[in-house]
Design an enzyme around this catalytic site. Sequence first.
Site, short mmCIF file in Angstrom:
data_model
loop_
_atom_site.label_atom_id
_atom_site.label_comp_id
_atom_site.label_asym_id
_atom_site.label_seq_id
_atom_site.Cartn_x
_atom_site.Cartn_y
_atom_site.Cartn_z
N LYS A 97 0.87 -1.17 0.00
CA LYS A 97 0.00 0.00 0.00
C LYS A 97 0.91 1.22 0.00
O LYS A 97 1.64 1.46 0.96
CB LYS A 97 -0.92 0.01 1.22
N GLY A 158 -8.35 9.19 9.76
CA GLY A 158 -8.74 9.24 11.17
C GLY A 158 -9.78 10.28 11.52
O GLY A 158 -10.11 10.44 12.69
N GLY A 185 -11.15 8.01 6.57
CA GLY A 185 -12.28 8.86 6.93
C GLY A 185 -13.59 8.15 7.13
O GLY A 185 -14.58 8.77 7.53
N ASN A 206 -10.11 1.49 9.59
CA ASN A 206 -9.24 1.25 10.74
C ASN A 206 -9.75 1.97 11.99
O ASN A 206 -10.25 1.36 12.92
CB ASN A 206 -7.81 1.66 10.41
N THR A 207 -9.65 3.30 12.00
CA THR A 207 -9.94 4.07 13.21
C THR A 207 -11.31 3.77 13.78
O THR A 207 -11.46 3.56 15.00
CB THR A 207 -9.81 5.57 12.93
#
Length: 258
Positions: A97, A158, A185, A206-207
């Site tokens: 990535k 995030g 996001g 993720n976040t």
Amino acid sequence: MSSLFIAGHEFHSRLFTGTGKYASADAMMDSLTASESELVTLSLRRMDLKNQTDNILKPLQQQRIKLLPNTSGARTAKEAVFAAELAREALETNWVKLEIHPDPRYLMPDGMETLLAAEELIKKGFVVMPYVHADPVLCKRLEEVGCQCVMPLGSPIGSNMGLASRPFLEIIIEQSTVPVIIDAGIGAPSDAALALEIGADAVLVNTAMAVARQPAKMGKAFRLAVEAGRMAYESGLGERRVQAQATSPLTDFLGALS
């Protein structure tokens, strides 16, 4: 739900995940297991590649989840290429990535450096998955140089702001001939569902999962949202209209009564 193919690899899940911000390795694994994600991105900066018992790497390898090392922290194309080569040697994968963000405050990706690095990495035999702005022109250029997919941001990393870049994402999706994975996001399962509904091939989250009070439950919520969004897209969503259109017109019925 149909499978997704990237560089010949088949994914049954269209939910890709990250490994950062979790309170513990156990919380991370519980969340990833509940999400049924088959691809996880991880930063070289957070791993001890010389330690075979690294508390992040070892459980992921035991689960046979496909690992996608990222070049997070790279500020230039040169640094990103170096990081990718380290990852290939350490993890025995040519998937990467590609992330280049020189601004530590907003973590905005550098499109020019990303394109330069992508060209170099592809020549070196990498499967390149570039994280970029929702820039239709840049995404097309990355596709043309040989990237196996593009990963435009929904909103800043995030931020949990969802698909703030939706108009541009829709253009990218419409013109792309490689998978479009919306990354960054996505703050709620509804954001993920919307991404799949508008035609994105996958999302990377993720976040929103890592900071949830119950990460495992949130992982399951995202799994269901992604499945629902893709199912809706494949089923064919109804056209939006300005004027109302009755589902049960009364014209003939009322005429028959008069």
